[in-house]
Design an enzyme around this catalytic site. Sequence first.
Site, mmCIF file in Angstrom:
data_model
loop_
_atom_site.group_PDB
_atom_site.id
_atom_site.type_symbol
_atom_site.label_atom_id
_atom_site.label_comp_id
_atom_site.label_asym_id
_atom_site.label_seq_id
_atom_site.Cartn_x
_atom_site.Cartn_y
_atom_site.Cartn_z
ATOM 1 N N ASP A 8 0.927 -1.225 0.060
ATOM 2 C CA ASP A 8 -0.068 0.000 -0.151
ATOM 3 C C ASP A 8 0.891 1.359 -0.012
ATOM 4 O OD1 ASP A 8 0.904 -0.537 2.468
ATOM 5 O OD2 ASP A 8 -1.197 -1.013 3.273
ATOM 6 N N HIS A 30 -7.451 -4.688 9.983
ATOM 7 C CA HIS A 30 -7.102 -4.458 8.499
ATOM 8 C C HIS A 30 -5.905 -5.360 8.105
ATOM 9 C CE1 HIS A 30 -5.153 -0.477 9.626
ATOM 10 N NE2 HIS A 30 -4.184 -1.275 9.229
ATOM 11 N N ASP A 41 -7.941 -2.831 14.154
ATOM 12 C CA ASP A 41 -9.424 -2.898 13.675
ATOM 13 C C ASP A 41 -9.427 -4.455 12.799
ATOM 14 O OD1 ASP A 41 -8.259 -2.020 11.205
ATOM 15 O OD2 ASP A 41 -9.455 -0.565 11.150
ATOM 16 N N GLU A 54 -9.817 -1.839 5.208
ATOM 17 C CA GLU A 54 -10.568 -1.682 6.412
ATOM 18 C C GLU A 54 -11.873 -2.603 6.526
ATOM 19 O OE1 GLU A 54 -8.856 -0.097 8.453
ATOM 20 O OE2 GLU A 54 -8.251 1.810 7.971
HETATM 21 C C1 F6R Z 1 1.276 -1.639 6.176
HETATM 22 C C2 F6R Z 1 -0.103 -2.126 6.115
HETATM 23 C C3 F6R Z 1 -0.944 -2.233 7.496
HETATM 24 C C4 F6R Z 1 -0.115 -2.350 8.824
HETATM 25 C C5 F6R Z 1 -0.808 -2.140 9.965
HETATM 26 C C6 F6R Z 1 -0.369 -2.333 11.137
HETATM 27 O O1 F6R Z 1 1.824 -1.510 4.598
HETATM 28 O O2 F6R Z 1 -0.305 -2.897 5.384
HETATM 29 O O3 F6R Z 1 -1.902 -3.183 7.337
HETATM 30 O O4 F6R Z 1 0.614 -3.639 8.858
HETATM 31 O O5 F6R Z 1 -1.464 -1.090 9.613
HETATM 32 O O6 F6R Z 1 0.645 -1.244 11.298
HETATM 33 P P1 F6R Z 1 1.778 -1.539 12.476
HETATM 34 O O7 F6R Z 1 2.780 -2.323 12.008
HETATM 35 O O8 F6R Z 1 2.446 -0.079 12.363
HETATM 36 O O9 F6R Z 1 0.894 -1.488 13.724
#
Ligand code: F6R
Length: 256
Positions: free
Chosen positions: A63, A134, A132, A139
């Site tokens: 992403d 994702h 959440d 989301e």
């Molecule tokens: C980032 C991504 C997100 C993160 C998620 C957790 O490329 O795909 O799904 O893996 O938001 O983020 P952290 O690791 O910062 O808790």
Amino acid sequence: MEIIIQPTPEEATGVAARIIARLLAEKPDAVLGLATGSTPVLLYRELIAMDLDWSHVTTFNLDEYIGIPREHPQSYHSFMTDNLFRHINISPSHIHIPDGNATDIPASCADYEKRIAAAGGIDLQILGIGTDGHIGFNEPTSSLASRTRIKTLTRQTRIDNARFFGSEEDVPHHVVTMGIGTIMEARQNLLLAFGPGKARAIAEAVEGPVTSLNPASVLQMHPTVKVCLDEPAASQLSRADYYRWVYESKPGWQTF
Ligand code: F6R
């Protein structure tokens, strides 16, 4: 799903790094799906320390934010350069990250899907998980069949990511993300989660119903998923003892 519970993030990361190192040893031209955020930082550090050969590896990131320049310190382009790419011998032409600044974002999303297919598909996708549930930036209520596209972040994700930007208002509202259908086509998925803040999302994803309300729960439908957790992230799993027993009982040739 194979649930691997380790005492610390460092140990859980060590298992994940060995899984990736083994893949690159078996398939030097592997296609890796990469994640950003705080979770994989240790993993990238560990992979750099292993001094692997990345010269034939191709990567696709999950992403990117829309509306901040590539050079912005919090863009995922900058994140990947700083945390991995500048430290390894990967060819720049093998690196793919969604373009959050394309003039025609839907067309560039369709092109991203084509590039993944042209590379032969993703061998192993690294995933973090949001509080959440994702994966990527899919989301809750994202279509479980979705492809690379624009998504709007939830208030919760913007609050969670404010720590990188300084304030919630500075976190972009929109992103480009691989879809859940895209992630499900990876031949292997490797999900990492650390800390008590991820415990509920992990318990729902691993032991709850498959539902778009927790997008990571769709991984229950994928044949080859490993989930590397530290103890706090595993703390709400009702069958944690079983997962530990399965991992400890593995024959030597199956361990990482
Ligand atoms: C980032 C991504 C997100 C993160 C998620 C957790 O490329 O795909 O799904 O893996 O938001 O983020 P952290 O690791 O910062 O808790």
